[in-house]
Design a protein around this motif. Structure first.
Motif, PDB file in Angstrom:
ATOM      1  N   ILE A 116       0.854  -1.186   0.000  1.00 32.91           N
ATOM      2  CA  ILE A 116       0.000   0.000   0.000  1.00 32.91           C
ATOM      3  C   ILE A 116       0.889   1.235   0.000  1.00 32.91           C
ATOM      4  O   ILE A 116       1.758   1.383   0.856  1.00 32.91           O
ATOM      5  CB  ILE A 116      -0.935   0.039   1.226  1.00 32.91           C
ATOM      6  N   ASP A 117       0.672   2.108  -0.977  1.00 33.59           N
ATOM      7  CA  ASP A 117       1.358   3.398  -1.031  1.00 33.59           C
ATOM      8  C   ASP A 117       0.399   4.459  -0.507  1.00 33.59           C
ATOM      9  O   ASP A 117      -0.748   4.537  -0.938  1.00 33.59           O
ATOM     10  CB  ASP A 117       1.765   3.750  -2.469  1.00 33.59           C
ATOM     11  N   ILE A 118       0.896   5.286   0.415  1.00 31.10           N
ATOM     12  CA  ILE A 118       0.057   6.324   1.022  1.00 31.10           C
ATOM     13  C   ILE A 118       0.543   7.693   0.570  1.00 31.10           C
ATOM     14  O   ILE A 118       1.734   7.987   0.637  1.00 31.10           O
ATOM     15  CB  ILE A 118       0.110   6.247   2.555  1.00 31.10           C
ATOM     16  N   THR A 119      -0.408   8.521   0.133  1.00 29.85           N
ATOM     17  CA  THR A 119      -0.133   9.912  -0.197  1.00 29.85           C
ATOM     18  C   THR A 119      -0.931  10.770   0.773  1.00 29.85           C
ATOM     19  O   THR A 119      -2.160  10.637   0.862  1.00 29.85           O
ATOM     20  CB  THR A 119      -0.548  10.238  -1.642  1.00 29.85           C
ATOM     21  N   PHE A 120      -0.238  11.639   1.523  1.00 26.88           N
ATOM     22  CA  PHE A 120      -0.909  12.550   2.444  1.00 26.88           C
ATOM     23  C   PHE A 120      -1.295  13.810   1.679  1.00 26.88           C
ATOM     24  O   PHE A 120      -0.435  14.486   1.125  1.00 26.88           O
ATOM     25  CB  PHE A 120       0.001  12.874   3.630  1.00 26.88           C
ATOM     26  N   ASN A 121      -2.571  14.104   1.640  1.00 34.07           N
ATOM     27  CA  ASN A 121      -3.089  15.251   0.894  1.00 34.07           C
ATOM     28  C   ASN A 121      -3.157  16.490   1.788  1.00 34.07           C
ATOM     29  O   ASN A 121      -3.142  16.387   3.016  1.00 34.07           O
ATOM     30  CB  ASN A 121      -4.467  14.917   0.318  1.00 34.07           C
ATOM     31  N   ASP A 122      -3.254  17.665   1.169  1.00 31.68           N
ATOM     32  CA  ASP A 122      -3.283  18.941   1.896  1.00 31.68           C
ATOM     33  C   ASP A 122      -4.523  19.100   2.779  1.00 31.68           C
ATOM     34  O   ASP A 122      -4.496  19.827   3.763  1.00 31.68           O
ATOM     35  CB  ASP A 122      -3.204  20.118   0.920  1.00 31.68           C
ATOM     36  N   ASP A 123      -5.608  18.433   2.425  1.00 31.53           N
ATOM     37  CA  ASP A 123      -6.860  18.587   3.181  1.00 31.53           C
ATOM     38  C   ASP A 123      -7.009  17.559   4.308  1.00 31.53           C
ATOM     39  O   ASP A 123      -8.102  17.283   4.755  1.00 31.53           O
ATOM     40  CB  ASP A 123      -8.056  18.521   2.231  1.00 31.53           C
ATOM     41  N   GLU A 124      -5.906  16.982   4.764  1.00 34.63           N
ATOM     42  CA  GLU A 124      -5.845  15.964   5.820  1.00 34.63           C
ATOM     43  C   GLU A 124      -6.411  14.615   5.395  1.00 34.63           C
ATOM     44  O   GLU A 124      -6.586  13.734   6.224  1.00 34.63           O
ATOM     45  CB  GLU A 124      -6.532  16.433   7.109  1.00 34.63           C
ATOM     46  N   SER A 125      -6.704  14.442   4.125  1.00 32.65           N
ATOM     47  CA  SER A 125      -7.124  13.138   3.647  1.00 32.65           C
ATOM     48  C   SER A 125      -5.884  12.363   3.217  1.00 32.65           C
ATOM     49  O   SER A 125      -4.794  12.927   3.111  1.00 32.65           O
ATOM     50  CB  SER A 125      -8.097  13.279   2.466  1.00 32.65           C
ATOM     51  N   VAL A 126      -6.056  11.072   3.021  1.00 31.94           N
ATOM     52  CA  VAL A 126      -4.963  10.246   2.509  1.00 31.94           C
ATOM     53  C   VAL A 126      -5.472   9.458   1.317  1.00 31.94           C
ATOM     54  O   VAL A 126      -6.640   9.066   1.257  1.00 31.94           O
ATOM     55  CB  VAL A 126      -4.401   9.274   3.574  1.00 31.94           C
ATOM     56  N   THR A 127      -4.601   9.274   0.343  1.00 29.09           N
ATOM     57  CA  THR A 127      -4.937   8.449  -0.810  1.00 29.09           C
ATOM     58  C   THR A 127      -4.104   7.189  -0.740  1.00 29.09           C
ATOM     59  O   THR A 127      -2.883   7.244  -0.599  1.00 29.09           O
ATOM     60  CB  THR A 127      -4.664   9.194  -2.130  1.00 29.09           C
ATOM     61  N   LEU A 128      -4.782   6.051  -0.796  1.00 27.91           N
ATOM     62  CA  LEU A 128      -4.126   4.749  -0.768  1.00 27.91           C
ATOM     63  C   LEU A 128      -4.133   4.185  -2.170  1.00 27.91           C
ATOM     64  O   LEU A 128      -5.144   4.232  -2.868  1.00 27.91           O
ATOM     65  CB  LEU A 128      -4.869   3.797   0.165  1.00 27.91           C
ATOM     66  N   ARG A 129      -2.991   3.649  -2.588  1.00 25.10           N
ATOM     67  CA  ARG A 129      -2.880   2.990  -3.894  1.00 25.10           C
ATOM     68  C   ARG A 129      -2.219   1.642  -3.690  1.00 25.10           C
ATOM     69  O   ARG A 129      -1.356   1.483  -2.838  1.00 25.10           O
ATOM     70  CB  ARG A 129      -2.026   3.824  -4.842  1.00 25.10           C
ATOM     71  N   TRP A 130      -2.632   0.671  -4.503  1.00 25.04           N
ATOM     72  CA  TRP A 130      -2.043  -0.655  -4.427  1.00 25.04           C
ATOM     73  C   TRP A 130      -2.025  -1.269  -5.803  1.00 25.04           C
ATOM     74  O   TRP A 130      -2.758  -0.858  -6.700  1.00 25.04           O
ATOM     75  CB  TRP A 130      -2.805  -1.535  -3.429  1.00 25.04           C
ATOM     76  N   GLU A 131      -1.152  -2.224  -5.980  1.00 24.86           N
ATOM     77  CA  GLU A 131      -1.007  -2.912  -7.257  1.00 24.86           C
ATOM     78  C   GLU A 131      -1.964  -4.097  -7.320  1.00 24.86           C
ATOM     79  O   GLU A 131      -2.347  -4.652  -6.285  1.00 24.86           O
ATOM     80  CB  GLU A 131       0.428  -3.410  -7.441  1.00 24.86           C
ATOM     81  N   ALA A 132      -2.293  -4.496  -8.526  1.00 29.56           N
ATOM     82  CA  ALA A 132      -3.130  -5.672  -8.719  1.00 29.56           C
ATOM     83  C   ALA A 132      -2.309  -6.907  -8.403  1.00 29.56           C
ATOM     84  O   ALA A 132      -1.079  -6.898  -8.487  1.00 29.56           O
ATOM     85  CB  ALA A 132      -3.637  -5.728 -10.158  1.00 29.56           C
ATOM     86  N   TYR A 133      -2.983  -7.964  -8.039  1.00 30.94           N
ATOM     87  CA  TYR A 133      -2.317  -9.235  -7.814  1.00 30.94           C
ATOM     88  C   TYR A 133      -1.662  -9.705  -9.103  1.00 30.94           C
ATOM     89  O   TYR A 133      -2.190  -9.497 -10.192  1.00 30.94           O
ATOM     90  CB  TYR A 133      -3.327 -10.331  -7.425  1.00 30.94           C
ATOM     91  N   ALA A 134      -0.534 -10.373  -8.983  1.00 29.49           N
ATOM     92  CA  ALA A 134       0.026 -11.072 -10.131  1.00 29.49           C
ATOM     93  C   ALA A 134      -0.878 -12.279 -10.396  1.00 29.49           C
ATOM     94  O   ALA A 134      -1.543 -12.775  -9.489  1.00 29.49           O
ATOM     95  CB  ALA A 134       1.444 -11.522  -9.827  1.00 29.49           C
ATOM     96  N   GLU A 135      -0.915 -12.748 -11.611  1.00 29.01           N
ATOM     97  CA  GLU A 135      -1.819 -13.842 -11.968  1.00 29.01           C
ATOM     98  C   GLU A 135      -1.642 -15.058 -11.064  1.00 29.01           C
ATOM     99  O   GLU A 135      -2.601 -15.678 -10.658  1.00 29.01           O
ATOM    100  CB  GLU A 135      -1.619 -14.259 -13.430  1.00 29.01           C
ATOM    101  N   GLU A 136      -0.397 -15.398 -10.717  1.00 30.26           N
ATOM    102  CA  GLU A 136      -0.182 -16.579  -9.877  1.00 30.26           C
ATOM    103  C   GLU A 136      -0.583 -16.334  -8.422  1.00 30.26           C
ATOM    104  O   GLU A 136      -0.811 -17.271  -7.676  1.00 30.26           O
ATOM    105  CB  GLU A 136       1.272 -17.063  -9.954  1.00 30.26           C
TER     106      GLU A 136
END
Length: 102
Positions: A66-86
């Motif tokens: 999980i990659d976290i980006t802290f935004n200026d409005d005190e929110s956070v954006t979470l990003r993640w990669e899709a599973y590999a096929e296996e």
């Protein structure tokens, strides 16, 4: 017959702020749209206490993938990669084809 519903004392345990915030964040991450786009922005509500917010953000920041980006409005954006096929969970259908009885 006595009414049992009126005589019983119902005990309900109130959810803590941490449980409420954790459930909200979990629901947002697991939402089908978030799963498709692989990101979600979580806004801090007025009802989210400092300690609870820091605890949940701490757990998320320690979570691999999980990659976290802290935004200026005190929110956070979470990003993640899709599973590999296996690594993707496999859905198994247990319905066996049964012959028609007639």
């Amino acid at each position: 017959m006595a009414k049992q519903g009126n005589n019983k004392e119902e005990t309900r345990r109130e959810m803590t702020g941490l449980e409420r915030l954790g459930l909200r964040v979990s629901n947002m991450i697991n939402h089908p749209v978030a799963q498709i786009q692989r990101w979600v922005t979580i806004h801090r509500l007025d009802s989210d206490g400092d300690r609870e917010w820091e605890e949940v953000i701490g757990v998320l920041s320690e979570t691999d993938g999980i990659d976290i980006t802290f935004n200026d409005d005190e929110s956070v954006t979470l990003r993640w990669e899709a599973y590999a096929e296996e690594d993707r969970p496999v859905e198994v259908s247990e319905r066996a084809e049964e012959p028609v009885p007639f």
